[in-house]
Each structure stands twice: as C-alpha cells, then as structure tokens.
Write an enzyme that holds these catalytic residues in place. Structure first.
Site, PDB file in Angstrom:
ATOM      1  N   SER A  46       0.840  -1.199   0.000  1.00  0.00           N
ATOM      2  CA  SER A  46       0.000   0.000   0.000  1.00  0.00           C
ATOM      3  C   SER A  46       0.872   1.245   0.000  1.00  0.00           C
ATOM      4  O   SER A  46       0.611   2.197  -0.739  1.00  0.00           O
ATOM      5  CB  SER A  46      -0.923   0.008   1.220  1.00  0.00           C
ATOM      6  N   GLU A  47       1.897   1.254   0.866  1.00  0.00           N
ATOM      7  CA  GLU A  47       2.861   2.350   0.883  1.00  0.00           C
ATOM      8  C   GLU A  47       4.249   1.838   1.223  1.00  0.00           C
ATOM      9  O   GLU A  47       4.406   0.853   1.947  1.00  0.00           O
ATOM     10  CB  GLU A  47       2.479   3.438   1.914  1.00  0.00           C
ATOM     11  N   THR A  48       5.233   2.541   0.687  1.00  0.00           N
ATOM     12  CA  THR A  48       6.643   2.355   1.004  1.00  0.00           C
ATOM     13  C   THR A  48       7.178   3.725   1.391  1.00  0.00           C
ATOM     14  O   THR A  48       6.819   4.732   0.767  1.00  0.00           O
ATOM     15  CB  THR A  48       7.417   1.812  -0.211  1.00  0.00           C
ATOM     16  N   HIS A  77      -0.626   4.507   8.526  1.00  0.00           N
ATOM     17  CA  HIS A  77       0.178   3.353   8.942  1.00  0.00           C
ATOM     18  C   HIS A  77       1.645   3.521   8.543  1.00  0.00           C
ATOM     19  O   HIS A  77       2.538   3.113   9.298  1.00  0.00           O
ATOM     20  CB  HIS A  77      -0.446   2.033   8.441  1.00  0.00           C
TER      21      HIS A  77
END
Length: 285
Positions: A46-48, A77
């Site tokens: 979803s995210e890095t 998050h």
C-alpha cells in the site's frame, strides 16, 4: 548503486501478520525520485517510505511516502511504521516520548512512549472537509452497491490521500459491501459502521472500517491510519462518536487490524496501534 537498510514493519496488527505492512528505507537522501517510485512499485505494498534528514527545525526526520502509483503528502500506517523503524535504528527524538515527523502536510507528532504497541500519531488537520455534493455522493453510494437509506452521514475527510467518508447503518452493512471498483474510479472511499454490543465485546472493537482506493495497486487497503484519523476529526468532532473507541479493519481481506482512537485532555485526537518489525536487511537501489 546504493545499498541501504530497509525495515518491514507490520502496523495495527492484533496478532502476527494481521495488520498492514510498510517497507521503510533508511538514509535515502541521495536517491533520485525515480528510484523511490521504482522501489515502491516493486514492493507493491500500500505504501513504502523513505527516511531522510529534516529540512528545517522542529522535525526529527523527514519521510516521503509512496504508493505503487504516486507520492502521498501523508498516510497513517506508514507514519507509525516509519517512526518505529527510526527509533529501532537508534533515532533519538529531540523531545522525550514524541517523534516529530516532517512530511508533505507539515509536522506530525508521533507518541513513542512505552512499548511498540503504544505508537500513536496526532491526527493532522483536514485539507478538505465538509458536505459532499449530491452528484458525487450518488456516485459513491452507487459504487458501493448500498441502499442510500443505509448511509447515515457523508463528508470529505481528506488529510492527504483524498478520503470521502461515509457512516453506514452498522458493521454488518460495512462487511457485506461488494463494491463496483470501476464505478468508483477517481474516488477514495472510506466507510464506518458500529458493531452491536455483544459483537463489540467479543472482538474488542466498537466499529468496523473499510477503505476503498481503486487507483492504488490493491483496491482495498487492509488497515488505514489516515482514514481513521479523518473519521475521528469528523465524527468525534461532531459528537457522533465518543472520545475513545477501537476500530477493527481488514476483516474482509483476511486481516485483523485494530486501530485505537482517543482524544486527550487538550482536545487533540491520537490514532494508534501496534508496530512490529517483521523483516530487516539491505536493499540495493
């Protein structure tokens, strides 16, 4: 090619591998934008995030947050996971117990007192709030395939990713959703519904949340700090939700996340949950 430390952190989990993972790359100051975006596409999370030195006073570090498709000014998050990784790598905050993160929306405080189950970020102000126009709301409701009478409230609750929030009749309605993602294109929709008292007592959560983001690599996000922060600013602010509650999220995806929301004595809203390192090593970029 640079070899840099990387930490995979599970955030908002209620047990092993039940939350939302984020990959945190340390010491990324010298990486070009193309390398940041390429690695985020490769992880397909979803995210890095990428840790950098802060640009001005007041911050302990700077972070850049990437989905596989774009850079975000803020996400929840990844904020908790990045703070966890920074502290675990030896970072020392200027103010004891509180890390100050610099990101696209400005400075965000992260409480890091106690163990890793006690991380929480202070909900940032909304970039867009207020009523939703009738046409957009109708498209959102149609894309969720939900009866309009099951929608109790709707508002923009955008703190960076662009969230449009809907409060539905109850948690069962939330869990039963089978969205039309093609019809939802261009919208980032979050839904929340209350559990009945018996179920809330059984699972240890008061509300069920789902986050739909068809423009991302995965059209539903497992556990979403920014969305829950937006809901808190909106619904706690209007007195609809209490000053303290717990959300379950990720159920429909086989996850079992828990997000804890509380308003402190000064009126600030804090959004928190567990953070745990799952893997660590180096990445060649």
């Amino acid at each position: 090619m640079a070899s840099l430390p990387v930490t995979w952190v599970d955030v908002f989990a209620s047990g092993p591998l039940s939350g939302n993972p984020v990959a945190v790359v340390h010491d990324a100051d010298d990486l070009p934008d193309e390398a940041l975006a390429a690695f985020a596409r490769w992880t397909n999370l979803s995210e890095t995030t990428f840790l950098l030195r802060p640009r001005g006073p007041g911050a302990d570090y700077r972070v850049r947050i990437f989905t596989p498709a774009e850079e975000l000014p803020f996400a929840g998050h990844p904020t908790l996971g990045t703070a966890h990784a920074w502290v675990e790598a030896g970072g020392v905050a200027a103010h004891e117990g509180v890390v100050v993160q610099e990101c696209g929306v400005g400075l965000v405080e992260v409480a890091v007192t106690g163990g890793s189950a006690d991380r929480a970020f202070r909900a940032p102000d909304l970039l867009r709030s207020g009523p939703v126009d009738a046409e957009t709301l109708a498209r959102a409701v149609a894309s969720l395939r939900v009866d309009p009478e099951d929608v109790l409230r709707a508002a923009w609750i955008d703190n960076g990713p662009g969230w449009l929030g809907l409060q539905l009749r109850d948690a069962r309605t939330v869990l039963a959703l089978e969205p039309d993602f093609a019809a939802m294109t261009g919208l980032e929709l979050g839904v929340i519904g209350v559990h009945d008292a018996a179920e809330a007592d059984r699972i240890g959560a008061d509300h069920e949340v789902r986050a739909f983001c068809p423009g991302f690599s995965v059209p539903e996000d497992p556990v979403t700090g920014s969305l829950n922060a937006g809901f808190a600013v909106w619904l706690v602010g209007e007195g609809v939700l209490p000053a303290s509650y717990v959300v379950r999220q990720g159920t429909a995806m086989g996850r079992d996340g828990r997000v804890h929301v509380r308003r402190d004595a000064a009126g600030a809203l804090w959004v928190g949950g567990s953070t745990r390192t799952v893997a660590a090593g180096h990445v060649d970029l």
